[in-house]
Design a protein around this motif. Structure first.
Motif, PDB file in Angstrom:
ATOM      1  N   PHE A  86      40.611  35.737  39.589  1.00  0.00           N
ATOM      2  CA  PHE A  86      41.174  36.833  38.865  1.00  0.00           C
ATOM      3  C   PHE A  86      40.980  38.326  39.348  1.00  0.00           C
ATOM      4  N   ARG A  87      40.122  38.436  40.332  1.00  0.00           N
ATOM      5  CA  ARG A  87      39.993  39.525  41.146  1.00  0.00           C
ATOM      6  C   ARG A  87      41.449  39.880  41.818  1.00  0.00           C
ATOM      7  N   ARG A  88      41.756  38.754  42.633  1.00  0.00           N
ATOM      8  CA  ARG A  88      43.095  38.576  43.111  1.00  0.00           C
ATOM      9  C   ARG A  88      44.477  39.084  42.414  1.00  0.00           C
ATOM     10  N   ASN A 378      39.638  31.636  52.867  1.00  0.00           N
ATOM     11  CA  ASN A 378      39.046  32.648  53.613  1.00  0.00           C
ATOM     12  C   ASN A 378      39.755  33.892  53.010  1.00  0.00           C
ATOM     13  N   THR A 379      39.254  34.235  51.528  1.00  0.00           N
ATOM     14  CA  THR A 379      39.966  35.416  51.286  1.00  0.00           C
ATOM     15  C   THR A 379      39.081  36.283  50.382  1.00  0.00           C
ATOM     16  N   THR A 380      39.314  37.509  50.274  1.00  0.00           N
ATOM     17  CA  THR A 380      38.189  38.421  49.781  1.00  0.00           C
ATOM     18  C   THR A 380      38.301  38.412  48.293  1.00  0.00           C
ATOM     19  N   ALA A 381      37.277  38.861  47.401  1.00  0.00           N
ATOM     20  CA  ALA A 381      37.556  38.745  45.982  1.00  0.00           C
ATOM     21  C   ALA A 381      38.686  39.557  45.488  1.00  0.00           C
ATOM     22  N   PHE A 382      38.930  40.669  46.349  1.00  0.00           N
ATOM     23  CA  PHE A 382      39.970  41.584  45.638  1.00  0.00           C
ATOM     24  C   PHE A 382      41.394  41.251  46.226  1.00  0.00           C
ATOM     25  N   GLY A 383      41.500  40.268  47.171  1.00  0.00           N
ATOM     26  CA  GLY A 383      42.854  40.269  47.897  1.00  0.00           C
ATOM     27  C   GLY A 383      43.362  41.315  48.479  1.00  0.00           C
ATOM     28  N   ASP A 384      44.672  41.840  48.054  1.00  0.00           N
ATOM     29  CA  ASP A 384      44.978  43.038  48.781  1.00  0.00           C
ATOM     30  C   ASP A 384      44.817  44.270  48.130  1.00  0.00           C
TER      31      ASP A 384
END
Length: 412
Positions: A86-88, A378-384
């Motif tokens: 959901f953050r993404r 390998n993705t951060t919680a906030f995407g871009d």
């Protein structure tokens, strides 16, 4: 006075208060929704078997939304992380409303800067959900958050706005607007009887187009089951705006919307007559705003609220999220129940709070497994949408129906 007499007296007072609310409130459904839950709670206590608390993936009511790993298996056979997913999509790190448009699978995030789109065979349109910061009293008081200034001085906790352009325009008198649940929610026979009495009373005032059903118990009814539903005519909305063909309709986030069209408050009979006489056509754009029950339903904290009483968990009424906000007509049928085969949907939003999400399996069913971030990805919680990036949240695969996702991260 013994406990039974006291309980009966309390129910009587609630019913009487409910009818007064019905006569005075912007939306008559508010009394029924709140009273149904409160009466059920009282009766369950009287029977000595308080309602069971349905499972919720996240029981938090306030504060920041923390990352939580879901046990659902994604399309690649690995566990996924619902919170990171959901953050993404642009979801903030505090409690907020989430939802999915059905059947288009467009994602809805509350207090978004722009409306989300939806499309089905009957119409297309946009939807915007605005909510005060009910999870943080000081923040709410300061109005220092998106749409905060709009709620200043208002009693409403939230407001929903939907904009529709019809491909197959129905008659206003054939349309139903209200809430629909995913499945049957068990309740005592006494509670069902009281709810039926309230509905009959409302019908005497509003008309027969009000329809309520507790749904069919799968243990007692065979064949196609009716879902729990409470729907009313279109005049359950609090405001409507008609924009003629070839003219630009107002943006749903525009501050001018409260000054446009026609409102229910202070002129219920006139408002009802206007909508009864409204002819829906191909070409114009119709904007409907709704906030009447918002004083009693806090969607972010997933609570039903009444003066002088403790908040009630909304799951006591709905069983488990999601809850569907629907607009539909009915096909003719010998069976007069509001069965799924009879419903012709113009709007169907499955919504929930980020603090009370559906279980991960249900989320995958609603949104599709392509949406979710896998635990080993390998993705951060906030995407871009991280500070310093381009400010645009990562979108899902548009070929999978996620082209309508919000492009901006929702800020406080």
């Amino acid at each position: 006075m013994n406990a039974i007499e006291g309980c009966i007296l309390s129910v009587g007072k609630l019913v009487n208060a409910g009818f007064q609310i019905f006569l005075d409130a912007p939306l008559s459904a508010s009394a029924l929704l709140a009273l149904a839950i409160l009466i059920r709670e009282l009766l369950c206590t009287l029977e000595g078997k308080g309602a069971s608390k349905p499972h919720s993936e996240n029981g938090r009511r306030s504060g920041q939304v923390k990352e939580k790993t879901a046990s659902v298996i994604g399309g690649h056979g690995r566990p996924v992380n619902v919170e990171r997913s959901f953050r993404r999509l642009g979801a903030p790190d505090h409690p907020h409303e989430e939802g999915i448009m059905i059947p288009s699978r467009d994602v809805v995030i509350g207090n978004a800067p722009e409306a989300s789109s939806f499309r089905n065979e009957n119409c297309h349109g946009k939807f915007l959900a605005m909510h005060r910061a009910s999870y943080d009293r000081e923040l709410d008081k300061s109005c220092n958050y998106r749409y905060g200034p709009y709620f200043k001085g208002k009693k409403r906790i939230w407001e929903a706005r939907v904009q529709i352009s019809f491909a197959k325009p129905p008659s206003v008198k054939d349309m139903f607007f209200g809430i629909e649940l995913e499945g049957y929610v068990p309740m005592s026979g006494a509670t069902k009887g009281l709810m039926a009495t309230l509905v009959r009373t409302l019908k005497n005032v509003v008309g027969n187009q009000i329809y309520h059903s507790a749904g069919d118990d799968p243990q007692r009814v065979s064949g196609e089951l009716e879902k729990p539903v409470f729907v009313m005519p279109l005049f359950a909305f609090d405001q409507y705006i008609v924009t003629p063909e070839n003219e630009t309709p107002p943006d749903l986030s525009d501050e001018i919307i409260p000054e446009l069209g026609s409102k229910r408050v202070g002129r219920i009979r006139e408002f009802k007559q206007e909508l009864d006489e409204l002819e829906l056509k191909v070409g114009p754009t119709y904007t409907f705003c709704f906030w009447g029950i918002s004083q009693w339903l806090d969607k972010l904290n997933w609570q039903v609220k009444m003066p002088f009483l403790s908040p009630v968990d909304f799951n006591m009424f709905c069983g488990n999220p999601p809850v569907h906000v629907v607009i539909y007509t009915l096909r003719d049928d010998e069976d007069k129940r509001h069965l799924q085969r009879r419903k012709n949907y113009y709007f169907d939003l499955a919504f929930w709070s980020s603090t009370h999400r559906p279980d991960a399996v249900k989320l995958s069913e609603l949104m599709g497994p392509e949406l979710f971030v896998r635990e080993d990805e390998n993705t951060t919680a906030f995407g871009d949408s991280r500070p310093g990036a381009n400010g645009v949240a990562a979108r899902g695969n548009t070929s999978q129906g996620f082209g309508g996702m919000f492009g901006c991260c929702v800020s406080r």
